[in-house]
Motif scaffolding. Sequence first.
Motif, short mmCIF file in Angstrom:
data_model
loop_
_atom_site.label_atom_id
_atom_site.label_comp_id
_atom_site.label_asym_id
_atom_site.label_seq_id
_atom_site.Cartn_x
_atom_site.Cartn_y
_atom_site.Cartn_z
N THR A 1 -7.85 2.76 -1.87
CA THR A 1 -8.56 3.92 -2.40
C THR A 1 -8.25 5.27 -1.52
O THR A 1 -8.09 6.13 -1.96
N ALA A 2 -8.33 5.09 -0.28
CA ALA A 2 -7.94 6.02 0.86
C ALA A 2 -6.70 6.70 0.22
O ALA A 2 -6.45 8.16 0.26
N LEU A 3 -5.71 6.10 0.09
CA LEU A 3 -4.53 6.65 0.02
C LEU A 3 -4.34 7.44 -1.31
O LEU A 3 -3.69 8.36 -1.60
N GLN A 4 -5.03 6.84 -2.48
CA GLN A 4 -4.85 7.55 -3.94
C GLN A 4 -5.98 8.75 -3.48
O GLN A 4 -5.61 9.84 -4.23
N LEU A 5 -6.93 8.88 -2.92
CA LEU A 5 -7.69 10.18 -2.66
C LEU A 5 -6.81 11.18 -1.75
O LEU A 5 -6.78 12.30 -2.20
N LEU B 1 0.67 -1.27 -0.16
CA LEU B 1 0.04 -0.06 -0.12
C LEU B 1 0.95 1.22 0.40
O LEU B 1 0.37 2.22 -0.97
N LYS B 2 1.97 1.34 0.92
CA LYS B 2 2.79 2.64 0.95
C LYS B 2 3.69 2.59 -0.44
O LYS B 2 3.82 3.87 -0.71
N PHE B 3 3.75 1.91 -1.16
CA PHE B 3 4.41 1.90 -2.50
C PHE B 3 3.59 2.76 -3.42
O PHE B 3 4.16 3.28 -4.34
N THR B 4 2.10 2.63 -3.13
CA THR B 4 1.38 3.01 -4.26
C THR B 4 1.42 4.74 -4.08
O THR B 4 0.75 5.41 -5.18
#
Length: 445
Positions: free
Chosen positions: A343-347, A163-166
Amino acid sequence: MDRLFGTDGVRGVANSQLTPGLAFQLGQAGAYVLSKEHPHPRIVIGKDTRISGDMLEAALIAGICSVGADVLKVGVMPTPGIAFLTRTLDVSAGVVISASHNPVQDNGIKFFDSTGYKLPDAIEDEIERIVISAEKPWDPPTGGEVGRVIEVTDAESRYKDFLKFTVGRLDGIKVVLDCANGAASFVGPKVLEEVGAEVIPICNTPDGVNINADCGSTHPEGLQKAVLEHKADLGLAMDGDADRLIVVDEKGIILDGDFIILICALAQKAKEKLTQNAVVVTVMSNLGLHLALKKAGIEIYETQVGDRYVMEELIRTGAQLGGEQSGHIIFLDKNTTGDGLLTALQLLAVIKERQLPLSELAAQMQRLPQVLLNARVEHKERLMKDTQVLAKVYEAEKVLNGNGRVLVRPSGTESLIRVMVEGPDQEKLKNIAQEIIDTIIQCDA
């Protein structure tokens, strides 16, 4: 009888409809069908936090091991985390024990193939046929050929690192994270903190029975209050297995998956990274989303309700972004299923990059009034063909006279029929939707 598999695996009241016996049979049949290409298959298993998970996990593992497959046991893990692990741990398949946003008495079992995708109907049908017929087309292994259980101790860190890598750093953003007392309770706050966000976690103390209880994506009222109380930039609400996301802006306004899809699609298009210049949505998406996407010159593909159908259309069209109003958002270039934390990270990355409050980003879409009501019924498939119900729907469409739409559909995960009415007049929509619900309930008697 109704089909065993719904739109998201096998669901039912745990220990009543979804029994340990059925879980054992699903483990046997699933391992057999999914492992035909593997001489000694391995299957990864995870679960959410509901109390029945331990019971069903034990039965499922027994079934899998009894046909000679090994189990990689990871414990509590978001559904998308299992999808990720399935495609990265060199296993034959993955299984999640979860009923997602459903209440604690329910549970479910859903499968992923070796590439991390949910199973197509044909494979589910083969598993179902074996379970219902009670046949055993395999030779029971004995001795050293029986499967074994292997504990995976670094599963959470693997998923967290993925997740962190995205995204890049998200310092300076203050978020309230509602974990729904579910599978995101442990990994969710950690991953957000490790990319630099200031995190205020709530509903992150699961006790086996409080999953989705007045919290999470289906009950974001507590999150609204917390966002205002802590003066946060936004709030993030997961569901029980963390495969969906609903957000609350800095003013305490709830924003559903349609807003998230729009914000991310426009951000990707601005950077010329929106693959195929298209998104995939379902028939439940608000007309306001369609209008905003069309205004931006983005092509729209529409499917029936269910994130599996969104996924199928993404694969067919070559698009990479799609999702549902309910908060299942798929970034196919990153994961093979809806992923609330991803999704939260992308937002958050869009908010960080644009340096704009979430309310301003959401203002790019004007939501048309929409009323959603549910009828709990016994015979949902029959009711969808009932002449009185069909007549009431036709009557409602005549009342709207082309200035709105009516959608009536059976839930794929619960004993419900869902009614959605959309149009310019909220009060009128409420009356129309309630009349349809009343008719459905009368015809179910």
